[in-house]
Design a protein around this motif. Structure first.
Motif, PDB file in Angstrom:
ATOM      1  N   ASN A   1       0.826  -1.202   0.000  1.00  0.00           N
ATOM      2  CA  ASN A   1       0.000   0.000   0.000  1.00  0.00           C
ATOM      3  C   ASN A   1       0.865   1.258   0.000  1.00  0.00           C
ATOM      4  O   ASN A   1       2.096   1.199   0.032  1.00  0.00           O
ATOM      5  CB  ASN A   1      -1.014  -0.020   1.139  1.00  0.00           C
ATOM      6  CG  ASN A   1      -0.370   0.118   2.505  1.00  0.00           C
ATOM      7  OD1 ASN A   1       0.839  -0.019   2.661  1.00  0.00           O
ATOM      8  ND2 ASN A   1      -1.192   0.385   3.512  1.00  0.00           N
ATOM      9  N   GLU A   2       0.202   2.433  -0.046  1.00  0.00           N
ATOM     10  CA  GLU A   2       0.910   3.702  -0.242  1.00  0.00           C
ATOM     11  C   GLU A   2       1.876   4.008   0.890  1.00  0.00           C
ATOM     12  O   GLU A   2       2.945   4.573   0.663  1.00  0.00           O
ATOM     13  CB  GLU A   2      -0.105   4.839  -0.398  1.00  0.00           C
ATOM     14  CG  GLU A   2      -0.920   4.785  -1.685  1.00  0.00           C
ATOM     15  CD  GLU A   2      -0.047   4.875  -2.932  1.00  0.00           C
ATOM     16  OE1 GLU A   2       0.979   5.586  -2.902  1.00  0.00           O
ATOM     17  OE2 GLU A   2      -0.392   4.217  -3.929  1.00  0.00           O
ATOM     18  N   ILE A   3       1.502   3.653   2.111  1.00  0.00           N
ATOM     19  CA  ILE A   3       2.413   3.893   3.245  1.00  0.00           C
ATOM     20  C   ILE A   3       3.716   3.150   3.028  1.00  0.00           C
ATOM     21  O   ILE A   3       4.814   3.686   3.236  1.00  0.00           O
ATOM     22  CB  ILE A   3       1.747   3.459   4.568  1.00  0.00           C
ATOM     23  CG1 ILE A   3       0.617   4.425   4.933  1.00  0.00           C
ATOM     24  CG2 ILE A   3       2.770   3.374   5.692  1.00  0.00           C
ATOM     25  CD1 ILE A   3       1.092   5.824   5.274  1.00  0.00           C
ATOM     26  N   ASN A   4       3.630   1.894   2.602  1.00  0.00           N
ATOM     27  CA  ASN A   4       4.835   1.115   2.338  1.00  0.00           C
ATOM     28  C   ASN A   4       5.650   1.735   1.215  1.00  0.00           C
ATOM     29  O   ASN A   4       6.876   1.762   1.254  1.00  0.00           O
ATOM     30  CB  ASN A   4       4.456  -0.323   1.965  1.00  0.00           C
ATOM     31  CG  ASN A   4       4.603  -1.285   3.122  1.00  0.00           C
ATOM     32  OD1 ASN A   4       5.491  -1.145   3.953  1.00  0.00           O
ATOM     33  ND2 ASN A   4       3.715  -2.260   3.195  1.00  0.00           N
ATOM     34  N   LYS A   5       4.974   2.221   0.180  1.00  0.00           N
ATOM     35  CA  LYS A   5       5.691   2.819  -0.952  1.00  0.00           C
ATOM     36  C   LYS A   5       6.491   4.034  -0.504  1.00  0.00           C
ATOM     37  O   LYS A   5       7.609   4.262  -0.987  1.00  0.00           O
ATOM     38  CB  LYS A   5       4.696   3.204  -2.053  1.00  0.00           C
ATOM     39  CG  LYS A   5       4.120   2.011  -2.799  1.00  0.00           C
ATOM     40  CD  LYS A   5       3.153   2.458  -3.881  1.00  0.00           C
ATOM     41  CE  LYS A   5       2.566   1.267  -4.616  1.00  0.00           C
ATOM     42  NZ  LYS A   5       1.608   1.679  -5.671  1.00  0.00           N
ATOM     43  N   LYS A   6       5.923   4.821   0.421  1.00  0.00           N
ATOM     44  CA  LYS A   6       6.652   5.983   0.937  1.00  0.00           C
ATOM     45  C   LYS A   6       7.862   5.545   1.752  1.00  0.00           C
ATOM     46  O   LYS A   6       8.938   6.139   1.663  1.00  0.00           O
ATOM     47  CB  LYS A   6       5.716   6.840   1.787  1.00  0.00           C
ATOM     48  CG  LYS A   6       4.650   7.562   0.981  1.00  0.00           C
ATOM     49  CD  LYS A   6       3.710   8.339   1.885  1.00  0.00           C
ATOM     50  CE  LYS A   6       2.610   9.013   1.057  1.00  0.00           C
ATOM     51  NZ  LYS A   6       1.634   9.740   1.921  1.00  0.00           N
ATOM     52  N   ILE A   7       7.671   4.497   2.531  1.00  0.00           N
ATOM     53  CA  ILE A   7       8.782   3.997   3.352  1.00  0.00           C
ATOM     54  C   ILE A   7       9.915   3.469   2.474  1.00  0.00           C
ATOM     55  O   ILE A   7      11.096   3.745   2.702  1.00  0.00           O
ATOM     56  CB  ILE A   7       8.292   2.891   4.307  1.00  0.00           C
ATOM     57  CG1 ILE A   7       7.295   3.456   5.319  1.00  0.00           C
ATOM     58  CG2 ILE A   7       9.466   2.231   5.030  1.00  0.00           C
ATOM     59  CD1 ILE A   7       6.575   2.401   6.134  1.00  0.00           C
ATOM     60  N   PHE A   8       9.523   2.715   1.451  1.00  0.00           N
ATOM     61  CA  PHE A   8      10.523   2.073   0.589  1.00  0.00           C
ATOM     62  C   PHE A   8      10.711   2.831  -0.724  1.00  0.00           C
ATOM     63  O   PHE A   8      11.018   2.238  -1.747  1.00  0.00           O
ATOM     64  CB  PHE A   8      10.090   0.629   0.278  1.00  0.00           C
ATOM     65  CG  PHE A   8       9.829  -0.213   1.496  1.00  0.00           C
ATOM     66  CD1 PHE A   8      10.755  -0.287   2.521  1.00  0.00           C
ATOM     67  CD2 PHE A   8       8.646  -0.926   1.618  1.00  0.00           C
ATOM     68  CE1 PHE A   8      10.518  -1.072   3.641  1.00  0.00           C
ATOM     69  CE2 PHE A   8       8.397  -1.712   2.730  1.00  0.00           C
ATOM     70  CZ  PHE A   8       9.337  -1.779   3.748  1.00  0.00           C
ATOM     71  N   GLU A   9      10.532   4.154  -0.680  1.00  0.00           N
ATOM     72  CA  GLU A   9      10.508   4.939  -1.916  1.00  0.00           C
ATOM     73  C   GLU A   9      11.736   4.711  -2.783  1.00  0.00           C
ATOM     74  O   GLU A   9      11.631   4.613  -4.009  1.00  0.00           O
ATOM     75  CB  GLU A   9      10.379   6.427  -1.597  1.00  0.00           C
ATOM     76  CG  GLU A   9      10.125   7.265  -2.820  1.00  0.00           C
ATOM     77  CD  GLU A   9       9.718   8.675  -2.466  1.00  0.00           C
ATOM     78  OE1 GLU A   9       9.391   9.422  -3.385  1.00  0.00           O
ATOM     79  OE2 GLU A   9       9.726   9.016  -1.265  1.00  0.00           O
ATOM     80  N   SER A  10      12.885   4.597  -2.175  1.00  0.00           N
ATOM     81  CA  SER A  10      14.104   4.427  -2.969  1.00  0.00           C
ATOM     82  C   SER A  10      14.235   3.020  -3.537  1.00  0.00           C
ATOM     83  O   SER A  10      15.083   2.766  -4.385  1.00  0.00           O
ATOM     84  CB  SER A  10      15.338   4.735  -2.110  1.00  0.00           C
ATOM     85  OG  SER A  10      15.402   3.849  -1.010  1.00  0.00           O
ATOM     86  N   HIS A  11      13.364   2.096  -3.092  1.00  0.00           N
ATOM     87  CA  HIS A  11      13.463   0.703  -3.525  1.00  0.00           C
ATOM     88  C   HIS A  11      12.266   0.227  -4.328  1.00  0.00           C
ATOM     89  O   HIS A  11      12.304  -0.848  -4.909  1.00  0.00           O
ATOM     90  CB  HIS A  11      13.606  -0.234  -2.302  1.00  0.00           C
ATOM     91  CG  HIS A  11      14.837   0.008  -1.514  1.00  0.00           C
ATOM     92  ND1 HIS A  11      16.000  -0.684  -1.726  1.00  0.00           N
ATOM     93  CD2 HIS A  11      15.078   0.878  -0.509  1.00  0.00           C
ATOM     94  CE1 HIS A  11      16.923  -0.256  -0.871  1.00  0.00           C
ATOM     95  NE2 HIS A  11      16.385   0.691  -0.129  1.00  0.00           N
ATOM     96  N   LYS A  12      11.170   1.009  -4.352  1.00  0.00           N
ATOM     97  CA  LYS A  12       9.906   0.489  -4.871  1.00  0.00           C
ATOM     98  C   LYS A  12       9.994   0.019  -6.322  1.00  0.00           C
ATOM     99  O   LYS A  12       9.291  -0.897  -6.726  1.00  0.00           O
ATOM    100  CB  LYS A  12       8.789   1.518  -4.728  1.00  0.00           C
ATOM    101  CG  LYS A  12       8.918   2.731  -5.615  1.00  0.00           C
ATOM    102  CD  LYS A  12       7.737   3.666  -5.409  1.00  0.00           C
ATOM    103  CE  LYS A  12       7.835   4.876  -6.311  1.00  0.00           C
ATOM    104  NZ  LYS A  12       6.704   5.795  -6.124  1.00  0.00           N
TER     105      LYS A  12
END
Length: 361
Positions: free
Chosen positions: A37-48
């Motif tokens: 989900n979007e929260i995870n994407k923000k956390i892993f932004e450099s890896h998504k």
């Protein structure tokens, strides 16, 4: 139309997950990342850009999260809750859940986590309990969506967009969720066998046998032995080892009795026993057998008129007519004609490796 509805449900389902403040992460049974989900994407932004499709074991080795809760859930086969350190240094209380198939095999793994700072500043037990209950509901919705996707796996032409078709699809879904007898009526050619197959596909018995018996196509002298089977030496000319009947072949699954109005009167009492007691006796057998099956029957005949004529048992009719479904002919749902034509065009294009476009609108 059904596929369109499923897509809408999936979009709605994912929007709900994206609106949560908690991190949601979904993998397949091997741990390959499918969605976050979007929260995870923000956390892993450099890896998504390189996380989708990667295994959680690889990502754990890269330090994206430590430990991988999903990896531990797959290894142990149990729900696990642990504190997890993410690549940005934040700590999350994370729980991993298994999504199992009806056979008990792992289909997906879902992890949800909450930032430890948020937990520290709130009532953790209440909020985490609410999130866990909410996620369990979403897990069930996820499984339901997968069941819907069984609709056309067997190549059946369950296609349409008319109001009658949509209503029929809703009835099928409702009927499939309860394990009782169904009677399908309608003219020849309206697709009674397809509806029966759809009910089976959406039921809890979907991975068990679906045995289609056309009562009109089996000679009346043979239909009893075909349905019920017979024991060793039951009669002259019988196979020495006996015969397994279609009822036994349908064990744990669905027995579809097509053209039930053609069933000989003398066999109707045996079918009534099967419906009432879930037991039957093969020809020549001394003991009855138990049958764990669901029975779906279909006919294009007026069974109530047959009752008045004395050719169909009234008590059998009431046992069959627990959940009645009537299918309208295509001439009364003309909006379904073009979707069916498009379906067959796509089918034959694929089969014959052609690219033929439709000219209708």
């Amino acid at each position: 139309m059904i596929e369109k509805n499923i897509e809408i449900e999936q979009i709605y389902f994912l929007k709900i997950l994206n609106s949560l403040d908690d991190a949601i992460y979904i993998t397949d049974k091997t741990g390959k990342t499918l969605w976050m989900n979007e929260i995870n994407k923000k956390i892993f932004e450099s890896h998504k850009s390189r996380m989708i499709g990667k295994s959680v074991a690889e990502l754990e080795n890269e330090g994206v999260f430590n430990p991988s809760i999903i990896k531990k859930v797959i290894e142990t086969g149990k729900t696990i809750t642990k504190v997890q350190t993410l690549v940005n240094g934040e700590k999350y209380m994370t729980t991993g859940h298994l999504i199992l198939s009806d056979d008990g095999d792992i289909e997906y793994v879902v992890a949800h986590g909450r930032n430890m700072n948020k937990i520290a500043s709130s009532a953790p037990q209440l909020e985490l309990g609410e999130i866990n209950a909410l996620l369990q509901r979403y897990i069930q919705e996820f499984r339901n969506l997968n069941k819907h996707n069984l609709l056309n796996k067997n190549g059946t032409t369950f296609v349409g967009q008319s109001q009658s078709f949509v209503r029929l699809a809703e009835i099928i879904e409702t009927v499939a969720s309860v394990d009782t007898t169904v009677l399908i009526t309608g003219e020849t050619g309206v697709g009674k066998n397809i509806v029966a197959q759809q009910i089976h596909n959406l039921s809890e018995r979907h991975d068990k046998p679906f045995i289609h018996v056309n009562c009109a196509s089996i000679p009346k002298t043979l239909i009893e032995s075909e349905l019920f089977g017979y024991s060793k030496g039951a009669f002259t000319g019988a196979n020495t080892g006996g015969k397994v009947g279609l009822i036994q072949l349908a064990e744990s699954g669905t027995l579809f009795l097509d053209e039930i109005g053609e069933l000989p009167l003398q066999l109707q009492s045996k079918l009534l026993q099967l419906l009432q007691n879930k037991t039957y006796k093969p020809i020549g057998a001394l003991q009855t057998k138990n049958a764990n099956i669901r029975i779906i029957a279909a006919t294009n005949r007026d069974l109530e008129m047959m009752i008045d004529e004395g050719t169909f048992r009234r008590d059998l009719f009431y046992r069959l007519n627990v959940l009645p479904i009537t299918i309208l002919p295509l001439r009364e749902r003309k909006e379904d004609i073009f979707p069916l034509l498009q379906y067959y065009l796509n089918t034959f294009n694929t089969r014959h490796k052609k690219i033929v476009f439709s000219r209708w609108k």
